[in-house]
Design an enzyme around this catalytic site. Structure first.
Site, PDB file in Angstrom:
ATOM      1  N   ARG A  69       0.839  -1.211   0.000  1.00  0.00           N
ATOM      2  CA  ARG A  69       0.000   0.000   0.000  1.00  0.00           C
ATOM      3  C   ARG A  69       0.867   1.252   0.000  1.00  0.00           C
ATOM      4  NH1 ARG A  69      -2.556  -3.841   0.015  1.00  0.00           N
ATOM      5  NH2 ARG A  69      -2.671  -3.162  -2.132  1.00  0.00           N
ATOM      6  N   HIS A 124      -8.162   6.809  10.960  1.00  0.00           N
ATOM      7  CA  HIS A 124      -7.661   5.425  10.928  1.00  0.00           C
ATOM      8  C   HIS A 124      -6.146   5.327  10.792  1.00  0.00           C
ATOM      9  CE1 HIS A 124     -11.934   3.960   9.606  1.00  0.00           C
ATOM     10  NE2 HIS A 124     -11.859   4.256  10.887  1.00  0.00           N
TER      11      HIS A 124
HETATM   12  P1  OAD Z   1     -15.376   1.466   1.218  1.00  0.00           P
HETATM   13  O1  OAD Z   1     -14.556   0.676   0.280  1.00  0.00           O
HETATM   14  O2  OAD Z   1     -16.193   0.745   2.216  1.00  0.00           O
HETATM   15  O3  OAD Z   1     -16.378   2.390   0.385  1.00  0.00           O
HETATM   16  C1  OAD Z   1     -15.910   3.130  -0.705  1.00  0.00           C
HETATM   17  C2  OAD Z   1     -16.992   4.064  -1.184  1.00  0.00           C
HETATM   18  O4  OAD Z   1     -16.444   4.867  -2.225  1.00  0.00           O
HETATM   19  C3  OAD Z   1     -18.235   3.360  -1.760  1.00  0.00           C
HETATM   20  O5  OAD Z   1     -19.411   3.953  -1.222  1.00  0.00           O
HETATM   21  C4  OAD Z   1     -18.113   3.633  -3.265  1.00  0.00           C
HETATM   22  O6  OAD Z   1     -19.386   3.774  -3.901  1.00  0.00           O
HETATM   23  C5  OAD Z   1     -17.375   4.959  -3.268  1.00  0.00           C
HETATM   24  N1  OAD Z   1     -16.623   5.266  -4.498  1.00  0.00           N
HETATM   25  C6  OAD Z   1     -16.041   4.430  -5.387  1.00  0.00           C
HETATM   26  N2  OAD Z   1     -15.450   5.128  -6.376  1.00  0.00           N
HETATM   27  C7  OAD Z   1     -15.672   6.435  -6.111  1.00  0.00           C
HETATM   28  C8  OAD Z   1     -15.323   7.661  -6.766  1.00  0.00           C
HETATM   29  N3  OAD Z   1     -14.611   7.679  -7.889  1.00  0.00           N
HETATM   30  N4  OAD Z   1     -15.722   8.825  -6.194  1.00  0.00           N
HETATM   31  C9  OAD Z   1     -16.446   8.819  -5.039  1.00  0.00           C
HETATM   32  N5  OAD Z   1     -16.807   7.709  -4.395  1.00  0.00           N
HETATM   33  C10 OAD Z   1     -16.426   6.527  -4.920  1.00  0.00           C
HETATM   34  O7  OAD Z   1     -14.396   2.534   1.907  1.00  0.00           O
HETATM   35  P2  OAD Z   1     -14.573   3.350   3.271  1.00  0.00           P
HETATM   36  O8  OAD Z   1     -16.006   3.692   3.501  1.00  0.00           O
HETATM   37  O9  OAD Z   1     -13.587   4.445   3.233  1.00  0.00           O
HETATM   38  O10 OAD Z   1     -10.410   0.953   7.542  1.00  0.00           O
HETATM   39  O11 OAD Z   1     -14.109   2.271   4.320  1.00  0.00           O
HETATM   40  C11 OAD Z   1     -14.003   2.613   5.661  1.00  0.00           C
HETATM   41  C12 OAD Z   1     -12.896   1.840   6.324  1.00  0.00           C
HETATM   42  O12 OAD Z   1     -13.042   0.457   6.051  1.00  0.00           O
HETATM   43  C13 OAD Z   1     -11.512   2.160   5.812  1.00  0.00           C
HETATM   44  O13 OAD Z   1     -10.964   3.319   6.411  1.00  0.00           O
HETATM   45  C14 OAD Z   1     -10.725   0.937   6.150  1.00  0.00           C
HETATM   46  C15 OAD Z   1     -11.740  -0.114   5.780  1.00  0.00           C
HETATM   47  O14 OAD Z   1     -11.665  -1.304   6.477  1.00  0.00           O
HETATM   48  C16 OAD Z   1      -9.262   0.385   7.985  1.00  0.00           C
HETATM   49  O15 OAD Z   1      -8.508  -0.240   7.260  1.00  0.00           O
HETATM   50  C17 OAD Z   1      -8.996   0.611   9.414  1.00  0.00           C
END
Ligand code: OAD
EC number: 2.3.1.286
Length: 223
Positions: free
Chosen positions: A55, A103
């Site tokens: 990463r 995080h």
């Molecule tokens: P997710 O992978 O759960 O969600 C990603 C979001 O981004 C989804 O709602 C997609 O629809 C959206 N998405 C995809 N492409 C996009 C774009 N071009 N523009 C805007 N949005 C887009 O990621 P997080 O919600 O960030 O934690 O996940 C939260 C946490 O879960 C992370 O911080 C990580 C993970 O486990 C740790 O590793 C501690």
């Protein structure tokens, strides 16, 4: 105006960093409890370090996109705090000066015993890399099952905000996903995500699109 911006993996997707839960996301190819929990690190530290080394190498090869840049530009007009779940430094590289990392941060390492010993770390992190206390260093990442030390500071920022912008998060991971509950009823919420997990109300304006187009539109509205 006070603006709180809550970002997730989607804001960095167009820079070339995979999200977690989209199809082909990081959690499809990796068992989250093996690579992102203290138990996983205890079982197989080498594999966990390698996961974050990959990463980190990738992060050093990508650039902030139009969404990061538009959010940085918002600082010229308003009092902006970015509260990100992301461990990348793309908001900072785009020019945002007030960023809370819920995080942790990929470009930092910390002592696996004394969590206050935190170092800047841009290279690979290997077994045998020790802190000043002579203990193994680990990625400065909040793993599943661990406390989120910045959550209270973040909740206070959300409480005071007149506008909240949420970008690219599936809102599945707590306590981050619960932050919006702290918003004051008079605040306006903009939600930008091609696959939004909340629906439009009087107070919540949803932009079902990518961050690179949706964020500049919202920033324009707030000028
Ligand atoms: P997710 O992978 O759960 O969600 C990603 C979001 O981004 C989804 O709602 C997609 O629809 C959206 N998405 C995809 N492409 C996009 C774009 N071009 N523009 C805007 N949005 C887009 O990621 P997080 O919600 O960030 O934690 O996940 C939260 C946490 O879960 C992370 O911080 C990580 C993970 O486990 C740790 O590793 C501690």
């Amino acid at each position: 105006m006070k603006i709180a911006v809550l970002t997730g993996a989607g804001v960095s997707a167009e820079s070339g960093i995979k999200t977690f839960r989209d199809s082909d996301g990081l959690w499809e190819g990796h068992d989250v409890m093996e690579v992102a929990s203290p138990e996983g690190f205890a079982r197989n530290p080498k594999a966990v370090l390698e996961f974050y080394n990959q990463r980190r190498r990738q992060l050093l090869a990508v650039q902030p996109n139009a969404a990061h840049k538009a959010l940085a530009g918002l600082e010229k007009m308003h009092e902006v705090t970015i509260i990100t779940q992301n461990v990348d430094d793309l908001h900072e590289r785009a020019g945002s000066t007030n960023v809370i990392h819920l995080h942790g941060e990929l470009l930092k390492a910390r002592c696996s015993v004394n969590e206050n010993l935190v170092l800047d770390w841009k290279q690979d992190l290997n077994l045998g890399d020790l802190s000043d206390g002579n203990h193994q260093l680990r990625p400065h990442i909040v793993w599943f099952g661990e406390m989120v030390p910045m959550i209270e500071v973040a909740a206070e920022v959300v409480e005071k905000a007149d506008v909240i912008i949420i970008v690219g998060t599936s809102m599945q991971v707590y306590p981050a996903a619960g932050l919006v509950q702290y918003s004051k009823p008079s605040s306006t919420i903009y939600f930008i995500d091609p696959n939004p997990s909340i629906s439009e109300t009087k107070r919540i304006k949803v932009f079902s699109e990518k961050a690179s187009t949706g964020v500049p539109k919202v920033v324009e509205l707030l000028k």
